[in-house]
Design an enzyme around this catalytic site. Structure first.
Site, mmCIF file in Angstrom:
data_model
loop_
_atom_site.group_PDB
_atom_site.id
_atom_site.type_symbol
_atom_site.label_atom_id
_atom_site.label_comp_id
_atom_site.label_asym_id
_atom_site.label_seq_id
_atom_site.Cartn_x
_atom_site.Cartn_y
_atom_site.Cartn_z
ATOM 1 N N HIS A 24 6.933 -7.505 2.804
ATOM 2 C CA HIS A 24 8.147 -7.333 3.320
ATOM 3 C C HIS A 24 9.133 -7.986 4.266
ATOM 4 C CE1 HIS A 24 4.192 -3.777 4.179
ATOM 5 N NE2 HIS A 24 5.718 -3.644 3.206
ATOM 6 N N LYS A 40 -3.246 8.002 4.207
ATOM 7 C CA LYS A 40 -3.542 7.715 3.908
ATOM 8 C C LYS A 40 -4.018 6.646 5.539
ATOM 9 C CE LYS A 40 -1.603 4.552 1.251
ATOM 10 N NZ LYS A 40 -1.128 3.653 0.264
ATOM 11 N N ARG A 98 10.359 -2.723 -5.010
ATOM 12 C CA ARG A 98 9.491 -3.566 -5.523
ATOM 13 C C ARG A 98 9.630 -2.796 -7.637
ATOM 14 N NH1 ARG A 98 3.955 -2.000 -4.383
ATOM 15 N NH2 ARG A 98 4.968 -0.868 -3.223
ATOM 16 N N SER A 106 1.023 -3.874 0.227
ATOM 17 C CA SER A 106 -0.434 -3.862 0.919
ATOM 18 C C SER A 106 -2.292 -3.484 0.027
ATOM 19 C CB SER A 106 -0.301 -2.369 1.906
ATOM 20 O OG SER A 106 0.607 -3.547 3.217
#
Lengths: 168, 168, 168, 168, 168, 168
Positions: free
Chosen positions: D23, D47, D96, D134
């Site tokens: 990030h 989530k 990514r 993450s």
């Protein structure tokens, strides 16, 4: 050369036009997994290669000379027939995150259909090499870009010679 | 158990909830490439597993009992630490044409960052198993579909027992 | 031309053979994000272009003439060197849902390796242009299909002239 | 806070559960492209997050404190409404190589449908972070793996505290 | 030939250079879904075909002669115009797991833009044919590999004749 | 209801939680290709649905009431068994450019393995719906975003009622 008793041989096939640090990373890892690794340069390739097969073999040999159990040869025809002649137990290919993955899987499935006993193994390339391909190195080299981080010195020199650039 | 001298050990990690013919195809091929293969069942998994770790180990063991150089164990924590304890030279994973490929590559790159010396090898699944996953087998089994082509008999029986179906 | 003080310049590189409404959508959005946008037409391209570089520049210029802070030029060699000469702070590329995405990422990573200070920005194309590419427009145009929704009028005329079709 | 005259503001939205070096790489690059960058932490996420929104904001703030034109806030509701309140000219997301790319494009197209005037910009992550997420950092951290290369020291400490591990 | 009253006609377009068992699988399934199926061989193709359009039509006709409601013709120009001339209600394409999927979707969206009333239908190929393509069959055949599982006998013979191999 | 003589029936299965304009586009196209189309709402779904199966059936029925040859029902268990009970000749699914494509192919291959005679047909969604999914519509609706372009009025109203928003 057929394998000695109990010896495990793997074949790393490719066009190697020219060999890059991405290929070398895969070959070095394969050399720790098998007793003997044969880097096999395809005489024919879909595209017209920049280097002759003799040049591609010579550059691959020079890049691998620090690896005692790695040898380099060339092949024509079906890669699975070539692997059988070596008594190889596997084909080894690099798998880049950014790559012609579909083409690789298609080849692996076709090769499995042609020779059930020689599986294709994929080894992940290092993240640093995620974007590295012979084609892109040639593109960058052809316009004089710095390719020293992507290929061994002998390959860099050979590319400069092809493109008529003198070293920086 | 550390490897004997010159012995090459590979670890096949997974959730195996439950083991399918797709997994078995990969394990059988790995067993021909390495001296010893350890099928390692992850205690924890992202999703709540249907079978307990003991059940998953028992089903995997039963499915692999015809393979002399394959053993089954369980692990908790980092898979690369588990592989190190075994002195493994590689992690072996199946690569389905239709699969969570991005997730597999992400894990392989992370594992390379954590343990440079234990590469991840991908073996192509047979085209027949291109669509086969433990999840899908459970989905089909849960509504009474015929799963006998996808899993060994012991697994089929265990799934029927879980879902309360009697054999056809 | 180097940027004025505090001025932010972006380069939109491409083959533009020819420019389409998909490209224009990206250029218009870039023109709102940066002080100056340079649409840079690559002299060389992997494939033999249909239009000469002079024609491609002229068509791009005509398509962008309503955009006050957009200019069009051509470049040969590394795009990152060209961007440096402009003092550009970014390369801007369109990202179609259906596109040669892997190739774009490979280029972006290679360009980052060559010039850390010039990032590649991707702008999502409009969903309406998801399928639009210069190649496909040429294919449709070459057999007399209606391309008026895909390219500006001047480009449509130029394509008709190339293919020897008269307007409907 | 609305932008000053001629000021260009970008919003970097995300869950940041927790912020990683991946990030940060994107935020640092955005900070060179825009006058002001707002890192906006989503209160709600698909989530259940590991860290509370207050913790996520605090960790992001600590990670960005060396960046003079970056601020951190939280948002609830539509990200495009939040961007409008800031007068932002763009949403900035990292891309990514290995990522939930389809999901990102779906969001970008939906956001374009909801707010035509706020485009989504994608910035390529560094190849070194190709595999970093993450979720994966939490997975590795939860079993005591070394995550110091993936997250800033304050985040590492916070993760250890959550998982009850003491520093090595 | 326009459809009879209430008759549903589908067009299966392609290069068919040459027809494979993968194509045939799709055509057979289409023949059960529609009253009449027209296999339409493209005169022009992006690449230089190995077989002339007459040869490709003849091989396709021979492969389909057991299918009473299937006919073979050739077309030049836009496939949607060809479909309109047949009064077709759909274009039918095979969808291989490993295929140029992005290209297929791009064509389907373009064809929808050109002819809203002729939808493209994709039929999943059999898993056994996941890796099968005319290109790969030609590659394997050109070096004397066994292609009898991939193409009908007449096609195998034609390929051997092209490549100057005599039967095994 | 079994098909009448010569009648071709297709089943469009899904969760439809809730039905969107993307679904409707596919159903309308299917209704022109088949004599009768059954929209079949899955009782069970991987995720906890927002609407009950009765609500989902009612919303789908309301959305399809302008289509004379379309009916809506629900099913539990294997979709291929449900299709067999209808005497269906095909399952029809929408194929979004941005979608869980791998999952769709996996299901299609599994369904082919379970019921060879009921092929899965994929119809390309309109480019405008490339990003549209029930999940995303629920996300946007839950925070009060404008969803009137994505779902029929009755669905919009039902979503507002669920989320406790009053109309704008």
């Amino acid at each position: 050369m057929p394998p000695g008793p109990g010896e495990r041989v793997a074949v790393c096939p490719g066009t190697f036009d020219p060999i890059t640090y991405g290929h070398l990373d895969v070959i070095e890892r394969a050399a720790r997994l098998f007793d003997r690794v044969v880097v096999s340069v395809a005489v024919q390739s879909g595209k017209q290669p920049l280097f002759s097969v003799e040049e591609r073999v010579a550059l691959a040999r020079s890049a691998c000379e620090h690896l005692a159990n790695v040898e380099v040869d060339e092949f024509d025809g079906l890669v699975v027939e070539h692997a059988r002649r070596h008594g190889a137990c596997a084909l080894v290919k690099g798998l880049r995150v950014v790559s012609d993955f579909e083409r690789e899987m298609q080849m692996a499935l076709m090769n499995r259909a042609l020779a059930e006993e020689v599986p294709t193994l994929f080894l992940m390339s290092h993240a640093d090499h995620a974007f590295l391909s012979s084609s892109l190195v040639k593109e960058v080299g052809s316009v004089g870009g710095d390719i020293s981080r992507f290929v061994p010195p002998a390959v860099e020199q050979a590319l400069r010679a092809k493109f008529g650039h003198t070293g920086a």
